[in-house]
Motif scaffolding. Structure first.
Motif, PDB file in Angstrom:
ATOM      1  N   PHE A   1     -14.788  -4.706  37.036  1.00  0.00           N
ATOM      2  CA  PHE A   1     -14.294  -4.341  35.691  1.00  0.00           C
ATOM      3  C   PHE A   1     -12.877  -5.115  34.757  1.00  0.00           C
ATOM      4  O   PHE A   1     -12.118  -5.509  35.637  1.00  0.00           O
ATOM      5  CB  PHE A   1     -14.027  -2.480  35.511  1.00  0.00           C
ATOM      6  CG  PHE A   1     -14.214  -2.124  36.177  1.00  0.00           C
ATOM      7  CD1 PHE A   1     -14.200  -1.903  37.490  1.00  0.00           C
ATOM      8  CD2 PHE A   1     -15.455  -1.055  36.095  1.00  0.00           C
ATOM      9  CE1 PHE A   1     -15.229  -0.439  37.941  1.00  0.00           C
ATOM     10  CE2 PHE A   1     -15.812  -0.739  36.209  1.00  0.00           C
ATOM     11  CZ  PHE A   1     -15.987  -0.268  37.585  1.00  0.00           C
TER      12      PHE A   1
ATOM     13  N   TYR B   1     -10.441  -4.623  31.454  1.00  0.00           N
ATOM     14  CA  TYR B   1      -9.996  -3.319  30.840  1.00  0.00           C
ATOM     15  C   TYR B   1      -9.044  -4.159  30.461  1.00  0.00           C
ATOM     16  O   TYR B   1      -8.228  -4.827  30.316  1.00  0.00           O
ATOM     17  CB  TYR B   1      -9.120  -2.676  31.148  1.00  0.00           C
ATOM     18  CG  TYR B   1      -9.750  -0.806  31.951  1.00  0.00           C
ATOM     19  CD1 TYR B   1     -10.831  -1.229  33.344  1.00  0.00           C
ATOM     20  CD2 TYR B   1      -9.798  -0.040  31.357  1.00  0.00           C
ATOM     21  CE1 TYR B   1     -11.369   0.003  34.042  1.00  0.00           C
ATOM     22  CE2 TYR B   1     -11.082   1.332  31.922  1.00  0.00           C
ATOM     23  CZ  TYR B   1     -12.120   0.683  33.298  1.00  0.00           C
ATOM     24  OH  TYR B   1     -12.466   1.879  33.570  1.00  0.00           O
TER      25      TYR B   1
ATOM     26  N   GLN C   1      -5.705  -3.582  26.740  1.00  0.00           N
ATOM     27  CA  GLN C   1      -5.305  -2.549  26.418  1.00  0.00           C
ATOM     28  C   GLN C   1      -4.046  -2.874  24.997  1.00  0.00           C
ATOM     29  O   GLN C   1      -3.475  -4.299  25.557  1.00  0.00           O
ATOM     30  CB  GLN C   1      -4.329  -2.484  27.467  1.00  0.00           C
ATOM     31  CG  GLN C   1      -2.826  -1.098  27.147  1.00  0.00           C
ATOM     32  CD  GLN C   1      -2.092  -0.812  27.956  1.00  0.00           C
ATOM     33  OE1 GLN C   1      -1.729  -1.776  29.208  1.00  0.00           O
ATOM     34  NE2 GLN C   1      -1.685   0.375  28.312  1.00  0.00           N
TER      35      GLN C   1
ATOM     36  N   GLY D   1      -4.271   3.219  24.495  1.00  0.00           N
ATOM     37  CA  GLY D   1      -4.666   3.236  25.789  1.00  0.00           C
ATOM     38  C   GLY D   1      -5.932   2.024  26.486  1.00  0.00           C
ATOM     39  O   GLY D   1      -5.696   1.452  25.279  1.00  0.00           O
ATOM     40  N   LEU D   2      -6.165   1.869  27.760  1.00  0.00           N
ATOM     41  CA  LEU D   2      -6.619   1.066  28.189  1.00  0.00           C
ATOM     42  C   LEU D   2      -8.188   1.680  27.466  1.00  0.00           C
ATOM     43  O   LEU D   2      -8.355   2.141  27.806  1.00  0.00           O
ATOM     44  CB  LEU D   2      -6.713   1.189  30.091  1.00  0.00           C
ATOM     45  CG  LEU D   2      -5.689   0.559  30.077  1.00  0.00           C
ATOM     46  CD1 LEU D   2      -5.455   1.572  32.307  1.00  0.00           C
ATOM     47  CD2 LEU D   2      -5.565  -0.921  30.416  1.00  0.00           C
TER      48      LEU D   2
ATOM     49  N   LEU E   1     -12.355  -0.268  28.463  1.00  0.00           N
ATOM     50  CA  LEU E   1     -13.231  -0.595  28.985  1.00  0.00           C
ATOM     51  C   LEU E   1     -13.124  -2.026  28.797  1.00  0.00           C
ATOM     52  O   LEU E   1     -14.976  -1.403  27.173  1.00  0.00           O
ATOM     53  CB  LEU E   1     -14.099  -0.161  29.440  1.00  0.00           C
ATOM     54  CG  LEU E   1     -15.026  -0.920  31.116  1.00  0.00           C
ATOM     55  CD1 LEU E   1     -14.418  -1.304  32.026  1.00  0.00           C
ATOM     56  CD2 LEU E   1     -16.703  -0.025  31.379  1.00  0.00           C
TER      57      LEU E   1
ATOM     58  N   LYS F   1     -18.183  -4.126  32.513  1.00  0.00           N
ATOM     59  CA  LYS F   1     -18.127  -3.673  33.979  1.00  0.00           C
ATOM     60  C   LYS F   1     -19.292  -4.470  35.156  1.00  0.00           C
ATOM     61  O   LYS F   1     -20.472  -5.171  34.770  1.00  0.00           O
ATOM     62  CB  LYS F   1     -18.201  -2.487  34.183  1.00  0.00           C
ATOM     63  CG  LYS F   1     -19.568  -1.728  34.250  1.00  0.00           C
ATOM     64  CD  LYS F   1     -19.121  -0.152  34.078  1.00  0.00           C
ATOM     65  CE  LYS F   1     -20.730   0.180  34.273  1.00  0.00           C
ATOM     66  NZ  LYS F   1     -20.540   2.353  33.951  1.00  0.00           N
TER      67      LYS F   1
ATOM     68  N   PHE G   1      -6.884  -6.237  32.119  1.00  0.00           N
ATOM     69  CA  PHE G   1      -6.419  -6.246  33.671  1.00  0.00           C
ATOM     70  C   PHE G   1      -7.165  -6.547  34.194  1.00  0.00           C
ATOM     71  O   PHE G   1      -8.704  -6.087  33.691  1.00  0.00           O
ATOM     72  CB  PHE G   1      -6.062  -4.816  33.681  1.00  0.00           C
ATOM     73  CG  PHE G   1      -4.424  -4.940  33.177  1.00  0.00           C
ATOM     74  CD1 PHE G   1      -4.788  -3.662  31.255  1.00  0.00           C
ATOM     75  CD2 PHE G   1      -3.448  -4.454  34.144  1.00  0.00           C
ATOM     76  CE1 PHE G   1      -3.457  -3.997  31.396  1.00  0.00           C
ATOM     77  CE2 PHE G   1      -2.371  -5.000  33.235  1.00  0.00           C
ATOM     78  CZ  PHE G   1      -2.001  -4.260  32.172  1.00  0.00           C
TER      79      PHE G   1
ATOM     80  N   SER H   1     -12.589  -1.510  41.845  1.00  0.00           N
ATOM     81  CA  SER H   1     -12.893  -0.342  42.269  1.00  0.00           C
ATOM     82  C   SER H   1     -12.764   0.316  44.134  1.00  0.00           C
ATOM     83  O   SER H   1     -13.281  -1.069  44.257  1.00  0.00           O
ATOM     84  CB  SER H   1     -13.881   0.824  41.516  1.00  0.00           C
ATOM     85  OG  SER H   1     -15.319  -0.015  41.941  1.00  0.00           O
TER      86      SER H   1
ATOM     87  N   LEU I   1      -9.190   3.033  40.887  1.00  0.00           N
ATOM     88  CA  LEU I   1      -9.057   1.073  40.535  1.00  0.00           C
ATOM     89  C   LEU I   1      -7.286   0.804  40.997  1.00  0.00           C
ATOM     90  O   LEU I   1      -6.831   1.474  41.230  1.00  0.00           O
ATOM     91  CB  LEU I   1      -9.175   1.180  39.301  1.00  0.00           C
ATOM     92  CG  LEU I   1     -10.079   1.999  38.492  1.00  0.00           C
ATOM     93  CD1 LEU I   1     -10.525   2.298  37.004  1.00  0.00           C
ATOM     94  CD2 LEU I   1     -11.542   1.558  39.054  1.00  0.00           C
TER      95      LEU I   1
ATOM     96  N   PHE J   1      -5.571  -2.025  39.853  1.00  0.00           N
ATOM     97  CA  PHE J   1      -5.401  -3.179  38.754  1.00  0.00           C
ATOM     98  C   PHE J   1      -4.733  -4.384  39.596  1.00  0.00           C
ATOM     99  O   PHE J   1      -3.600  -4.506  40.061  1.00  0.00           O
ATOM    100  CB  PHE J   1      -4.438  -2.681  37.971  1.00  0.00           C
ATOM    101  CG  PHE J   1      -5.652  -1.469  36.824  1.00  0.00           C
ATOM    102  CD1 PHE J   1      -5.484  -0.442  37.737  1.00  0.00           C
ATOM    103  CD2 PHE J   1      -5.507  -1.771  36.365  1.00  0.00           C
ATOM    104  CE1 PHE J   1      -5.963   0.939  37.028  1.00  0.00           C
ATOM    105  CE2 PHE J   1      -6.855  -0.394  35.080  1.00  0.00           C
ATOM    106  CZ  PHE J   1      -6.540   0.772  35.550  1.00  0.00           C
TER     107      PHE J   1
END
Lengths: 114, 115
Positions: free
Chosen positions: A34, A36, A38, A43-44, A46, A49, A90, A94, A102, A104
């Motif tokens: 993934f 992500y 920020q 917030g984070l 997506l 993926k 990031f 997973s 996850l 990171f």
């Protein structure tokens, strides 16, 4: 164990030029990967993926990433940077035998130069 | 629909006090995760809940940390006898289930400052 390495802690590009954020992964299994994003004090979110379907994954806001098993890479690209792309990115893997928790990367801060 | 919500958004406490952080996952999501984002450690997994199964506590840094999830929905992360190194942003995420194809949706986080 799963891990990701983000090769650059900080990337600066001019508005309208291409973006490349690099990520290498290590996984004992066929990974789910993934990206992500920020934004400051947010917030984070997506971006995209990869889950063993098409190796070229398209995400939101014009971003895409290509899964390359031979290079264990999952680099994030965008053809033309926009000021609103300035954020922390990031790369994430997973754990399929660890409840998909996850792991990171350390993050890449993207700065856009006007 | 509503996303993941967390409260409070900010918490300032004194060293040695206990704190409780709350997470409301997306309705219908059976999986719930807690992560911590700190300057020194980056983003790290803390604990995971899935339905009525026993939680995966493998990421909790010490026995001062605990969490529960009531009724398969709301979760509370409790930190006892807080220390300065507990200062961080605590993030909650939920997903429809446990599979790599599912996306984890993150809340805005609770910023904890221990003085």
């Amino acid at each position: 164990a799963q891990s990701v390495t983000q090769l650059d802690s900080h990337v600066s590009v001019s508005e309208g030029t291409p973006v490349l954020l690099r990520c290498n992964y290590s996984s004992s299994y066929s990974p789910s990967l993934f990206w992500y994003v920020q934004h400051p004090n947010k917030g984070l979110q997506l971006l995209l993926k990869y889950t063993s379907a098409a190796t070229l994954v398209k995400g939101i806001n014009g971003f895409e990433a290509e899964f390359k098993k031979s290079e264990t890479s999952f680099h994030l690209t965008k053809p033309s940077a926009h000021m609103s792309d300035a954020a922390e990115y990031f790369c994430v893997v997973s754990d399929p035998v660890g409840n998909e928790k996850l792991t990171f990367g350390t993050g890449t801060r993207l700065t856009i130069i006007p | 629909g509503a996303g993941v919500s967390q409260s409070p958004s900010n918490k300032v406490t004194e060293k040695g006090k206990d704190v409780e952080l709350r997470c409301d996952p997306i309705s219908g999501h059976t999986a719930l995760y807690w992560y911590r984002q700190s300057l020194g450690q980056g983003l790290e997994f803390l604990i995971y809940f899935q339905g009525n199964s026993a939680p995966d506590k493998s990421g909790l840094p010490s026995d001062r940390f605990s969490a529960e999830r009531t009724g398969g929905s709301v979760s509370t992360l409790t930190i006892q006898r807080t220390q300065q190194e507990d200062s961080a942003v605590y993030l909650c995420a939920s997903s429809p289930g446990t599979s790599g194809s599912y996306t984890q949706y993150f809340g805005p986080g609770t910023r904890l400052t221990v003085l």
